[in-house]
Design a protein around this motif. Structure first.
Motif, short mmCIF file in Angstrom:
data_model
loop_
_atom_site.label_atom_id
_atom_site.label_comp_id
_atom_site.label_asym_id
_atom_site.label_seq_id
_atom_site.Cartn_x
_atom_site.Cartn_y
_atom_site.Cartn_z
N VAL A 40 -2.56 -0.46 -1.81
CA VAL A 40 -2.84 0.15 -0.52
C VAL A 40 -1.54 0.17 0.28
O VAL A 40 -0.86 -0.86 0.42
N ALA A 41 -1.20 1.35 0.81
CA ALA A 41 -0.03 1.48 1.68
C ALA A 41 -0.50 1.48 3.13
O ALA A 41 -1.51 2.10 3.47
N MET A 42 0.22 0.76 3.99
CA MET A 42 -0.14 0.74 5.41
C MET A 42 0.19 2.08 6.05
O MET A 42 1.17 2.75 5.66
N ILE A 43 -0.60 2.46 7.02
CA ILE A 43 -0.48 3.78 7.63
C ILE A 43 0.90 4.00 8.23
O ILE A 43 1.45 5.11 8.20
N GLU A 44 1.52 2.90 8.74
CA GLU A 44 2.84 3.06 9.35
C GLU A 44 3.95 3.23 8.32
O GLU A 44 5.10 3.49 8.69
N HIS A 45 3.62 3.10 7.05
CA HIS A 45 4.62 3.24 6.00
C HIS A 45 4.53 4.57 5.27
O HIS A 45 5.22 4.79 4.28
N VAL A 46 3.63 5.47 5.75
CA VAL A 46 3.46 6.75 5.06
C VAL A 46 3.60 7.90 6.06
O VAL A 46 3.53 7.72 7.27
N GLU A 47 3.76 9.08 5.49
CA GLU A 47 3.84 10.32 6.28
C GLU A 47 2.76 11.26 5.78
O GLU A 47 2.67 11.53 4.57
N VAL A 48 1.90 11.73 6.69
CA VAL A 48 0.78 12.59 6.32
C VAL A 48 1.07 14.01 6.78
O VAL A 48 1.39 14.23 7.96
N THR A 49 0.94 14.97 5.87
CA THR A 49 1.10 16.39 6.18
C THR A 49 -0.12 17.13 5.66
O THR A 49 -0.30 17.26 4.44
N GLY A 50 -1.00 17.52 6.57
CA GLY A 50 -2.23 18.17 6.15
C GLY A 50 -3.07 17.22 5.32
O GLY A 50 -3.46 16.16 5.78
N ASP A 51 -3.37 17.62 4.07
CA ASP A 51 -4.18 16.78 3.19
C ASP A 51 -3.33 16.09 2.13
O ASP A 51 -3.83 15.71 1.07
N ARG A 52 -2.02 15.94 2.43
CA ARG A 52 -1.15 15.28 1.47
C ARG A 52 -0.40 14.14 2.17
O ARG A 52 -0.18 14.14 3.38
N VAL A 53 -0.01 13.13 1.38
CA VAL A 53 0.60 11.93 1.93
C VAL A 53 1.71 11.45 1.01
O VAL A 53 1.64 11.66 -0.22
N GLN A 54 2.74 10.87 1.60
CA GLN A 54 3.81 10.28 0.78
C GLN A 54 4.41 9.09 1.52
O GLN A 54 4.34 8.99 2.75
N LEU A 55 5.00 8.15 0.74
CA LEU A 55 5.68 7.01 1.32
C LEU A 55 6.93 7.45 2.05
O LEU A 55 7.61 8.39 1.61
N ILE A 56 7.22 6.77 3.16
CA ILE A 56 8.45 7.04 3.89
C ILE A 56 9.58 6.28 3.21
O ILE A 56 9.50 5.07 3.02
N ALA A 57 10.61 6.98 2.79
CA ALA A 57 11.76 6.35 2.13
C ALA A 57 12.41 5.34 3.07
O ALA A 57 12.45 5.57 4.29
N PRO A 58 12.91 4.21 2.59
CA PRO A 58 12.99 3.80 1.18
C PRO A 58 11.84 2.90 0.76
O PRO A 58 12.01 2.05 -0.12
N ARG A 59 10.64 3.05 1.38
CA ARG A 59 9.52 2.20 1.05
C ARG A 59 9.10 2.36 -0.41
O ARG A 59 9.18 3.47 -0.97
N THR A 60 8.65 1.25 -0.99
CA THR A 60 8.08 1.27 -2.34
C THR A 60 6.73 0.57 -2.29
O THR A 60 6.42 -0.13 -1.33
N LEU A 61 5.93 0.75 -3.33
CA LEU A 61 4.59 0.18 -3.37
C LEU A 61 4.35 -0.36 -4.76
O LEU A 61 4.49 0.37 -5.75
N ALA A 62 4.00 -1.65 -4.84
CA ALA A 62 3.75 -2.29 -6.13
C ALA A 62 2.26 -2.39 -6.38
O ALA A 62 1.45 -2.44 -5.44
N ALA A 63 1.88 -2.43 -7.66
CA ALA A 63 0.47 -2.57 -8.03
C ALA A 63 -0.09 -3.86 -7.43
O ALA A 63 0.53 -4.92 -7.47
N GLY A 64 -1.28 -3.78 -6.81
CA GLY A 64 -1.94 -4.93 -6.20
C GLY A 64 -1.58 -5.18 -4.76
O GLY A 64 -2.20 -6.05 -4.11
#
Length: 350
Positions: A40-64
């Motif tokens: 799960v990525a926190m909302i403050e760590h992502v960028e939402v455009t319409g119905d698509r989302v991506q992590l804000i660089a240089p954030r990474t996300l590990a399993a779990g």
């Protein structure tokens, strides 16, 4: 990499279906993740455009990450709260979370508080010359309540055998008896003789501490009639003869009375409680005795510094004005001539 948002779940809802490959799912804090999600990525760590989302660089996300797996906190059949645990806010919260609306507990032990002395008058009285208000009874009641007991304040017993005998007979229905005053070696210190008349067994009379040296601990046999009519009572009543000076009474209760009270209530809590703090100024020792000095500890010091403790100015073990400014006892061990400022010191927590 951008991912399409496949769905959303609010807290209290169940996800509508599994997470499709290469997709994301909006969930609110506390909501379950859909099958197939592994982080799960926190909302403050992502960028939402319409119905698509991506992590804000240089954030990474590990399993779990940011997921608490089912059964990680506890599993069915686990013992979460052990017998002998005193119930406070956290145990009550976990009991409620597990669906326990009621709990089986050991009742609070009833603690009789008997203050003695011709010099004592009630709190709402105006003392005559040579008299003092009975401050020990409410003080001990507060200490007993804080330690998990049910305080029972008895009428003041004056310094004569009949008054003490009647008071001790009344107190026999308690689970623990605290007697304040009359345990020293003075001409009118009549508590020990009164206890002896009733067949009390003394385990010790006197301890190597200051204040509180005259402390007495023993057991008083209950009447056979009371024991037969009330099977919840033990055959003997444990008792403490506490010194009459208020600071002596408080210190000896914390050191000796509170552990007995914990045992009577079935508690496995470790008492008395001690901590370490840095000493603010030099303190003298007492030959042959461990000193317990009323002190004030700053428990919220500036960042990076340890708690700091210093004795409060006192005129002795009857100085309630200074005692009211304290929040602990500074421990000066037997055999130590002086504790030096800046060194670690042990404190007895109140």
């Amino acid at each position: 990499m951008q991912l399409s948002i496949a769905g959303a779940t609010r807290a209290g809802q169940t996800p509508a279906g599994p997470l499709p490959p290469h997709s994301a799912w909006e969930i609110m804090t506390g909501a379950p993740v859909p099958t197939g999600a592994d982080a799960v990525a926190m909302i403050e760590h992502v960028e939402v455009t319409g119905d698509r989302v991506q992590l804000i660089a240089p954030r990474t996300l590990a399993a779990g990450e940011n997921i608490v797996p089912q059964g990680a906190e506890a599993r069915a059949g686990d013992q979460i709260v052990s017998p002998g645990t005193r119930l406070t806010h956290s145990q009550i919260a976990v009991a409620a979370a597990c669906g326990y609306a009621t709990l089986n507990v050991i009742p609070r032990p009833r603690v009789a508080i008997l203050t003695t002395g011709d010099e004592l008058v009630s709190i709402d009285s105006t003392p005559a010359p040579g008299q003092i208000r009975n401050s020990n009874a409410p003080m001990l009641a507060a200490l007993v309540a804080a330690a998990g007991g049910d305080p029972w304040i008895l009428p003041i017993a004056i310094d004569n055998p009949a008054s003490l005998d009647n008071a001790l007979a009344t107190a026999s229905k308690a689970d623990l008896l605290l007697i304040s005053g009359g345990v020293s070696a003075g001409k009118f210190d009549l508590v020990e003789p009164a206890l002896a008349r009733l067949g009390a067994r003394f385990h010790f009379t006197g301890v190597r501490i200051q204040p509180g040296k005259p402390l007495v601990f023993g057991e008083l046999p209950r009447s056979s009639q009371l024991a037969s009519q009330s099977p919840q009572y033990q055959q003997t009543l444990p008792l403490f003869g506490l010194p009459g000076n208020p600071i002596s009474s408080a210190a000896t209760f914390l050191l000796f009375g509170a552990p007995i009270l914990a045992a009577l209530s079935g508690s496995t809590e470790q008492t008395p409680r001690f901590a370490l703090a840095q000493l603010a100024r030099d303190v003298k020792g007492k030959p042959g005795l461990t000193r317990f000095v009323p002190a004030f500890c700053v428990f919220n010091p500036p960042a990076g510094k340890p708690p700091e403790v210093a004795p409060v100015g006192s005129q002795g073990s009857g100085d309630l004005a200074s005692f009211a400014r304290s929040n602990c006892f500074l421990v000066v061990p037997e055999g130590v001539e002086r504790l030096e400022a800046g060194t670690p010191a042990r404190i007895l927590l109140v």
